[in-house]
Design an enzyme around this catalytic site. Structure first.
Site, short mmCIF file in Angstrom:
data_model
loop_
_atom_site.label_atom_id
_atom_site.label_comp_id
_atom_site.label_asym_id
_atom_site.label_seq_id
_atom_site.Cartn_x
_atom_site.Cartn_y
_atom_site.Cartn_z
N ARG A 131 28.22 -1.12 30.33
CA ARG A 131 27.04 -1.44 29.51
C ARG A 131 27.44 -1.91 28.11
O ARG A 131 28.17 -1.22 27.39
CB ARG A 131 26.09 -0.24 29.39
CG ARG A 131 24.82 -0.62 28.62
CD ARG A 131 23.77 0.47 28.60
NE ARG A 131 23.50 0.94 29.92
CZ ARG A 131 23.59 2.22 30.29
NH1 ARG A 131 23.93 3.13 29.43
NH2 ARG A 131 23.32 2.56 31.53
N CYS A 155 16.48 6.48 29.69
CA CYS A 155 17.50 7.37 29.14
C CYS A 155 16.92 8.14 27.95
O CYS A 155 16.48 7.53 26.97
CB CYS A 155 18.69 6.57 28.63
SG CYS A 155 19.36 5.42 29.84
N CYS A 212 27.35 9.28 13.30
CA CYS A 212 25.97 9.52 13.76
C CYS A 212 24.97 9.77 12.63
O CYS A 212 25.19 10.61 11.76
CB CYS A 212 25.96 10.68 14.73
SG CYS A 212 24.35 10.88 15.52
N CYS A 267 17.94 9.33 33.12
CA CYS A 267 19.20 9.68 32.47
C CYS A 267 18.87 10.53 31.26
O CYS A 267 17.86 10.30 30.59
CB CYS A 267 19.94 8.42 32.03
SG CYS A 267 21.50 8.78 31.16
N CYS A 296 29.71 14.45 14.21
CA CYS A 296 30.20 13.13 14.66
C CYS A 296 30.11 12.12 13.50
O CYS A 296 29.00 11.87 12.99
CB CYS A 296 29.40 12.66 15.86
SG CYS A 296 29.24 13.93 17.13
N CYS A 338 21.19 17.59 13.82
CA CYS A 338 22.20 18.06 14.79
C CYS A 338 23.32 18.83 14.08
O CYS A 338 23.80 18.40 13.02
CB CYS A 338 22.77 16.88 15.56
SG CYS A 338 23.91 17.35 16.87
N CYS A 379 27.44 8.92 33.20
CA CYS A 379 27.43 7.80 32.28
C CYS A 379 28.35 8.22 31.13
O CYS A 379 28.02 9.17 30.40
CB CYS A 379 26.01 7.54 31.78
SG CYS A 379 25.92 6.31 30.45
N1 SAM Z 1 23.82 14.59 21.18
C1 SAM Z 1 24.23 14.00 22.38
C2 SAM Z 1 25.70 13.73 22.45
O1 SAM Z 1 26.31 13.48 21.45
O2 SAM Z 1 26.23 13.73 23.56
C3 SAM Z 1 23.46 12.76 22.73
C4 SAM Z 1 23.10 11.71 21.73
S1 SAM Z 1 24.41 10.73 21.01
C5 SAM Z 1 23.57 9.90 19.75
C6 SAM Z 1 24.86 9.55 22.25
C7 SAM Z 1 25.98 8.59 21.96
O3 SAM Z 1 25.49 7.55 21.12
C8 SAM Z 1 27.20 9.09 21.24
O4 SAM Z 1 28.08 9.75 22.09
C9 SAM Z 1 27.80 7.80 20.70
O5 SAM Z 1 28.73 7.27 21.62
C10 SAM Z 1 26.60 6.87 20.55
N2 SAM Z 1 26.32 6.60 19.13
C11 SAM Z 1 25.75 7.44 18.26
N3 SAM Z 1 25.66 6.88 17.02
C12 SAM Z 1 26.20 5.65 17.13
C13 SAM Z 1 26.42 4.58 16.20
N4 SAM Z 1 26.08 4.69 14.91
N5 SAM Z 1 27.00 3.45 16.64
C14 SAM Z 1 27.35 3.33 17.93
N6 SAM Z 1 27.18 4.30 18.86
C15 SAM Z 1 26.62 5.45 18.47
FE1 SF4 Z 2 24.70 15.30 17.41
FE2 SF4 Z 2 24.85 12.68 16.91
FE3 SF4 Z 2 27.04 14.01 17.60
FE4 SF4 Z 2 25.10 13.61 19.45
S1 SF4 Z 2 26.35 12.04 18.45
S2 SF4 Z 2 26.23 15.52 19.04
S3 SF4 Z 2 23.31 13.70 18.11
S4 SF4 Z 2 25.84 14.34 15.72
#
Ligand code: SAM
Ligand code: SF4
Ligand code: DTB
Length: 342
Positions: free
Chosen positions: A278, A115, A78, A146, A75, A71, A206
Site C-alpha cells: 500500500r 480501517c 506521531c 481492519c 513515536c 497516546c 497488515c
Molecule cells: N496506535 C496504534 C499503533 O501505533 O499501532 C495505531 C495508530 S498509528 C497512528 C498507525 C501507523 O501510522 C503507525 O505505525 C505509523 O506507521 C503510521 N504513522 C503515524 N504517523 C505518521 C506520520 N506522521 N507519517 C507517516 N506515517 C505515520
Molecule cells: Fe500512539 Fe501514535 Fe505511536 Fe500509535 S503511532 S502508538 S497513536 S504515538
C-alpha cells in the site's frame, strides 16, 4: 554492479526472485536487489507484480480515527503522542453509530476495506464491547474490517478475531537497528510479539513502515527482510512516507529522495510477491508521476479519502483524476486477487 537482464529468467536468477514466495532472504541478497540498476529493479518488480495481480487495479482502503490523541507512546513521527506538542486535541472513543455512518459513506465512495485506528498503547478492557460492536457493524455492511489499536494480548486478539476482524494493522515502522531512535516506549520485539498473537488468533496481518525518518537505505531493506522472513508474509504491507508534523521530534526530517522511495516499493513487491503493497501516508506531497512509478513498481493499494487519521490525504477528485490519467480502476472485493489464500 552491472546485472545481466537479457531475459526474464536471467533477471530472476540474478535477483533471487522465486515464484513461490520466499521466507529466507539474506540481508545481502535484499540489499543487492534494492541497489540494482533502477531499470533492472523496476523490470523485475513489475514482472512479479503482473504475474500475481491485475496491474491496473488498485485496492481501496479508507481510514478513520476512532480515538484520537493523548497516546502514552512516544513515536517520534506521531501527532497523537502525548509526549509531543503537536497541538492536536485528544478525543474519546467514537460512538458506534458514528463509525458506521462514516463506513457507509466510505463504501458508497468505493472503499472495500475499512480501517479503524485508535491512539492507544493497547486497548483497555472497558472499551472492548464498543470495539466489537464496530467490527460487527462494519462487517454487516459487506466491507473488510481492519483495526489498529496498539499491542494486543492473546485474549483481546482472540476476541477481535471472533468478532470478525479481518486484518490487524501493526507496523514495525523501520529496522530493528533504527527503532530506538524513533520510539523508546516499546521495543521492536514487542511489535513482533503482537504480530504473532494476531496470526495465532487467525487474523490477517497488515504490517509495514515509514520511510523518510532519517533512516539509511540498509534500514529500509532490513525492515523488508524482517517482514518477508516472517512465517507468513503480511497480506498488506503499508509503505508510508513520513508526514512531518510540527511539534514532533521528526518535524524537521529531510525529505526522502523519490528514487529511494520507489526502490523500497519495488523491493517489497519482489520480496512479498502476493501481498498488497500500500502506497500509504504522504501522497499529498507526491506528484502524479511519483505515484505512477510506485504503481508500476508494484504498489497496488491506497488509502482514499481526504483524511488519514489526523493528516490530510488527496481528495476523491484528485484520486479520480490520477486514476483516469493512469487508466487504473478500483479493485472489487470479489476480485480473484482478493480471494487468494495468500
Ligand atoms: N496506535 C496504534 C499503533 O501505533 O499501532 C495505531 C495508530 S498509528 C497512528 C498507525 C501507523 O501510522 C503507525 O505505525 C505509523 O506507521 C503510521 N504513522 C503515524 N504517523 C505518521 C506520520 N506522521 N507519517 C507517516 N506515517 C505515520
Ligand atoms: Fe500512539 Fe501514535 Fe505511536 Fe500509535 S503511532 S502508538 S497513536 S504515538
Ligand atoms: C499505516 O501504515 N498508515 C496509516 C494506517 N496504517 C493506520 C496511518 C497513517 C497515519 C498518517 C498520519 C496521520 O493521519 O496522523
Amino acid at each position: 554492479m552491472q546485472l545481466a537482464v537479457d531475459s526474464q529468467d536471467a533477471a530472476e536468477a540474478q535477483y533471487h526472485v522465486a515464484r513461490p514466495p520466499r521466507h529466507d532472504w539474506t540481508l545481502e541478497q535484499a540489499r543487492s536487489l534494492y541497489g540494482a540498476p533502477f531499470n533492472d529493479l523496476l523490470f523485475a518488480a513489475h514482472t512479479v507484480h503482473r504475474r500475481n495481480f491485475d496491474a491496473n487495479r488498485i485496492q481501496i482502503s479508507r481510514l478513520l480515527s476512532i480515538k484520537t490523541g493523548g497516546c502514552v507512546e512516544d513515536c517520534g513521527y506521531c501527532s497523537q503522542s502525548a509526549h509531543h506538542a503537536s497541538g492536536l486535541k485528544a478525543s474519546k472513543l467514537m460512538a458506534v453509530e458514528k463509525v458506521l455512518d462514516e463506513a457507509r459513506k466510505a463504501k458508497a465512495e468505493g472503499a472495500t476495506r475499512y480501517c479503524m485506528g485508535a491512539a492507544w498503547r493497547e486497548p483497555k478492557a472497558r472499551d472492548m464491547d464498543q470495539i466489537v460492536a464496530m467490527i460487527e457493524g462494519v462487517k454487516a455492511l459487506g466491507m473488510e474490517t481492519c483495526m489498529t489499536l496498539g499491542m494486543l494480548g492473546d485474549d483481546d486478539a482472540r476476541r477481535l478475531s471472533k468478532a470478525g476482524l479481518d486484518y490487524y494493522n501493526h507496523n514495525i515502522d523501520t529496522s530493528e537497528r533504527y527503532y530506538n531512535a524513533v520510539i523508546t516506549t516499546r521495543t521492536f520485539q514487542d511489535r513482533l510479539d503482537t504480530l504473532e498473537r494476531v496470526r495465532a488468533a487467525g487474523m490477517k496481518v497488515c504490517c509495514g513502515g515509514i520511510l523518510g525518518m532519517g533512516e539509511g537505505a540498509n534500514d529500509r531493506v532490513d525492515m523488508l527482510v524482517t517482514l518477508a522472513n516472517l512465517a507468513e508474509h503480511p497480506e498488506s504491507v503499508p509503505i508510508n512516507l513520513l508526514i512531518p508534523i510540527d511539534g514532533t521530534p521528526l518535524a524537521g526530517a529531510a525529505r526522502l529522495d523519490t528514487i529511494e522511495f520507489v526502490r523500497t516499493i519495488a523491493t517489497a513487491r519482489i520480496m512479498m510477491p502476493r501481498s498488497f503493497v500500500r502506497l500509504s501516508a504522504g501522497r499529498t506531497e507526491m506528484t502524479d508521476e511519483m505515484q505512477a512509478l510506485c504503481f508500476f513498481a508494484g504498489a497496488n493499494s491506497i488509502f482514499a479519502g481526504d483524511r488519514l487519521l489526523t493528516a490530510d490525504n488527496p481528495d476523491s477528485d484528485a484520486d479520480a483524476a490520477l486514476f483516469g490519467r493512469l487508466g487504473l480502476s478500483p479493485m472489487a472485493l470479489d476480485a480473484p486477487e482478493t480471494e487468494h489464500d495468500r
